[in-house]
Design an enzyme around this catalytic site. Structure first.
Site, PDB file in Angstrom:
ATOM      1  CG  ASN A 206      -0.422  -0.005   2.404  1.00 25.72           C
ATOM      2  OD1 ASN A 206       0.423   1.007   2.912  1.00 25.72           O
ATOM      3  ND2 ASN A 206      -0.345  -1.272   3.207  1.00 25.72           N
ATOM      4  CG  ASP A 275      -7.342  -4.819   6.648  1.00 16.56           C
ATOM      5  OD1 ASP A 275      -6.903  -4.759   7.609  1.00 16.56           O
ATOM      6  OD2 ASP A 275      -7.820  -3.824   6.059  1.00 16.56           O
ATOM      7  CE  LYS A 285       7.566 -12.921 -13.751  1.00 19.08           C
ATOM      8  NZ  LYS A 285       8.074 -12.578 -15.048  1.00 19.08           N
ATOM      9  CG  PHE A 322      -2.810   6.374  12.995  1.00 16.16           C
ATOM     10  CD1 PHE A 322      -1.955   5.964  13.969  1.00 16.16           C
ATOM     11  CD2 PHE A 322      -2.670   7.652  12.520  1.00 16.16           C
ATOM     12  CE1 PHE A 322      -1.079   6.986  14.690  1.00 16.16           C
ATOM     13  CE2 PHE A 322      -1.686   8.739  13.045  1.00 16.16           C
ATOM     14  CZ  PHE A 322      -1.037   8.050  14.008  1.00 16.16           C
ATOM     15  CE  LYS A 336     -11.056   1.001  10.434  1.00 15.38           C
ATOM     16  NZ  LYS A 336     -10.473   1.515   9.440  1.00 15.38           N
TER      17      LYS A 336
HETATM   18  O1  PMT Z   1       2.871   6.156   6.439  1.00 17.06           O
HETATM   19  P1  PMT Z   1       2.353   7.511   5.628  1.00 17.06           P
HETATM   20  O2  PMT Z   1       2.664   7.697   4.376  1.00 17.06           O
HETATM   21  O3  PMT Z   1       2.859   8.735   6.638  1.00 17.06           O
HETATM   22  O4  PMT Z   1       0.741   7.536   5.958  1.00 17.06           O
HETATM   23  C1  PMT Z   1       0.064   7.723   7.130  1.00 17.06           C
HETATM   24  C2  PMT Z   1      -1.159   6.611   7.366  1.00 17.06           C
HETATM   25  C3  PMT Z   1      -2.349   7.333   6.606  1.00 17.06           C
HETATM   26  C4  PMT Z   1      -0.728   5.211   6.718  1.00 17.06           C
HETATM   27  C5  PMT Z   1      -1.456   6.499   8.761  1.00 17.06           C
HETATM   28  O5  PMT Z   1      -1.705   7.640   9.453  1.00 17.06           O
HETATM   29  C6  PMT Z   1      -2.666   5.735   9.184  1.00 17.06           C
HETATM   30  O6  PMT Z   1      -3.689   6.057   8.939  1.00 17.06           O
HETATM   31  N1  PMT Z   1      -2.453   4.308   9.342  1.00 17.06           N
HETATM   32  C7  PMT Z   1      -3.577   3.457   9.515  1.00 17.06           C
HETATM   33  C8  PMT Z   1      -4.209   2.893   8.118  1.00 17.06           C
HETATM   34  C9  PMT Z   1      -5.332   2.370   8.257  1.00 17.06           C
HETATM   35  O7  PMT Z   1      -6.332   2.384   7.265  1.00 17.06           O
HETATM   36  O8  PMT Z   1      -5.682   1.223   9.251  1.00 17.06           O
HETATM   37  P2  PMT Z   1      -6.804   0.484   9.561  1.00 17.06           P
HETATM   38  O9  PMT Z   1      -8.106   1.193   9.255  1.00 17.06           O
HETATM   39  O10 PMT Z   1      -6.720  -0.761   8.359  1.00 17.06           O
HETATM   40  O11 PMT Z   1      -6.737  -0.110  10.728  1.00 17.06           O
HETATM   41  C10 PMT Z   1      -6.893   0.470  11.993  1.00 17.06           C
HETATM   42  C11 PMT Z   1      -5.744   0.515  12.955  1.00 17.06           C
HETATM   43  O12 PMT Z   1      -5.698  -1.003  13.093  1.00 17.06           O
HETATM   44  C12 PMT Z   1      -4.537   1.123  12.445  1.00 17.06           C
HETATM   45  O13 PMT Z   1      -3.885   1.354  13.577  1.00 17.06           O
HETATM   46  C13 PMT Z   1      -3.792  -0.260  12.084  1.00 17.06           C
HETATM   47  O14 PMT Z   1      -2.557   0.013  12.170  1.00 17.06           O
HETATM   48  C14 PMT Z   1      -4.579  -1.478  13.006  1.00 17.06           C
HETATM   49  N2  PMT Z   1      -4.410  -2.782  12.227  1.00 17.06           N
HETATM   50  C15 PMT Z   1      -4.940  -2.772  11.028  1.00 17.06           C
HETATM   51  C16 PMT Z   1      -4.857  -4.188  10.538  1.00 17.06           C
HETATM   52  C17 PMT Z   1      -4.208  -5.208  11.000  1.00 17.06           C
HETATM   53  N3  PMT Z   1      -4.245  -6.429  10.575  1.00 17.06           N
HETATM   54  N4  PMT Z   1      -3.594  -5.020  12.384  1.00 17.06           N
HETATM   55  C18 PMT Z   1      -3.581  -3.835  12.778  1.00 17.06           C
HETATM   56  O15 PMT Z   1      -3.165  -3.625  13.938  1.00 17.06           O
END
Ligand code: PMT
Length: 400
Positions: A206, A275, A285, A322, A336
């Site tokens: 991503n 995810d 490959k 985040f 969340k």
């Molecule tokens: O890295 P940059 O270019 O500076 O960009 C920053 C960012 C936009 C990536 C960052 O600020 C951000 O938003 N990160 C979270 C991205 C996201 O969409 O996360 P999510 O909605 O899929 O997940 C929510 C939270 O669960 C996040 O804290 C994530 O780290 C966590 N998560 C998600 C999936 C997973 N399998 N395990 C997790 O712990």
């Protein structure tokens, strides 16, 4: 005032070590310079002698210097062993425990903290042997001032340039006189993307650059915390003072974060964790064919949700997540926060041009159980400071 042993090894950046000595002195420290044989090919020992006003140590074989075995007596007198620049050779000798000159013998003999500022050609820095030696030293508690990227003396453009003297002195100060509102705290920060391998060539990734998470890590270091930065693939230079653990996949990030989270005061999940991951990785490959390619994807472990579950009803570690959202970030972020059991959720609106992924700027809503707070578009470094201000208020008082 502390006595600092400044080891200078044979790289072109040796001339910058003179400025490092000056900087340490400006903070009131006394500097004992140790030059390896190859360092003296780049800078004369008289320069360091004049600056430090001390005899420069160039060998353990100097007559008169062994009445009290100099490398042993210096080893117990120093508050810090700082090596700048640290060549691949010096790093290898320290990692291998080879005491074949004064500096490497001093490293084995001292119990003072050790800080190294590596500098070398990009390929040398990335060589598995050097990477393994750096990892060995890191695991022993040696701290590093990361080399910078740019024009190298060898004509290459890449990573490997000795960090600037101010940065090295600042890192030394943090070791010698730790201070700040997060002193004594351990903070784990996960940053950057994860890559989920499809075969030996392709992966699902991503657009996360790591900038947001690295900004949080740098701010936490500035506030005196011990910071473990678990980073997915990123081209950024990690903040000096943070302990870097590089990972690639969501599963690896899960293992690394959970290994340290139980001891941590706070975990900040700024990473964009995949995810889904391919159900199986194909060796070699995958050859293209006319028929559509179907990939079976399975869910990755949810690190933040697992942390929320693991702490049960407790309040430690403080959990910060985040959420990158394109529709109603505040509401989706709140969901969340509750679903994953976090204390603070930073919801970024990624629908706005020039904000969020791979930008220096971000706009966010900070969501806690008590309410929301807007952070209008601004630097990620400024957002990092606001996040830590709010998160500090959630920390349980420290027991002494
Ligand atoms: O890295 P940059 O270019 O500076 O960009 C920053 C960012 C936009 C990536 C960052 O600020 C951000 O938003 N990160 C979270 C991205 C996201 O969409 O996360 P999510 O909605 O899929 O997940 C929510 C939270 O669960 C996040 O804290 C994530 O780290 C966590 N998560 C998600 C999936 C997973 N399998 N395990 C997790 O712990």
């Amino acid at each position: 005032m502390a006595l600092v042993a400044l080891g200078v090894t044979g790289g072109i950046g040796a001339y910058k070590a003179v400025e490092v000595a000056r900087g340490l002195q400006k903070h009131g420290h006394d500097v004992a310079a140790i030059m390896t044989r190859s360092a003296r090919r780049f800078v004369g020992e008289i320069t360091f002698e004049a600056i430090t006003r001390r005899r420069v140590i160039t060998s353990q074989w100097r007559p008169g210097a062994n009445a009290d075995i100099e490398h042993i007596s210096l080893a117990s007198d120093i508050a810090l062993l700082l090596v700048a620049p640290a060549t691949a050779g010096a790093i290898g000798r320290f990692a291998g425990g080879i005491a074949d000159d004064f500096l490497s013998a001093l490293y084995l003999a001292t119990r003072a903290p050790v800080l190294m500022a590596p500098a070398m050609n990009t390929n040398m820095l990335e060589h598995p042997a050097v990477r393994a030696n750096l990892a060995t030293l890191g695991a022993r508690g040696v701290q590093f001032v990361e080399p910078g990227a740019g024009y190298l003396a060898c004509g290459w453009i890449g990573k490997g340039r000795l960090a600037e003297p101010d940065e090295i002195v600042e890192a030394a100060q943090r070791v010698l006189q730790p201070s700040g509102s997060l002193l004594g705290r351990l903070i784990v920060v996960a940053a950057g993307p994860t890559y989920e391998d499809i075969d030996d060539v392709r992966y699902i990734g991503n657009r996360s650059s790591g900038k947001m998470g690295y900004a949080v890590a740098a701010e936490a270091v500035r506030r005196g915390a011990r910071v473990i930065l678990v980073s997915g693939p990123s081209s950024l230079t990690p903040p000096s003072g943070a302990e870097l653990i590089r990972v690639r996949s969501a599963a690896q990030m899960h293992t690394a974060v959970l290994r340290h989270a139980l001891d941590a005061d706070m975990v900040v999940m700024a990473a964009a964790v995949a995810d889904y991951t391919p159900e199986r990785r194909t060796a070699g490959k995958i050859e293209k064919a006319d028929a559509p390619l179907e990939l079976a994807l399975v869910r990755t472990p949810d690190i933040l949700a697992d942390l929320g579950r693991a702490r049960g009803g407790g309040s430690a570690p403080v959990l910060i997540g985040f959420a990158a959202e394109s529709g109603d970030p505040a509401e989706r972020g709140r969901q969340k926060l509750l679903r994953k059991g976090a204390d603070l959720m930073i919801a970024n609106d990624i629908s706005a041009e020039g904000l969020g992924f791979d930008s220096d700027l971000n706009a966010a809503t900070l969501i806690s159980r008590d309410g929301t707070e807007a952070f209008p578009a601004g630097l990620k470094t400024a957002l990092a400071a606001v996040i830590l201000d709010r998160a500090e208020a959630l920390l349980a008082p420290q027991t002494t």
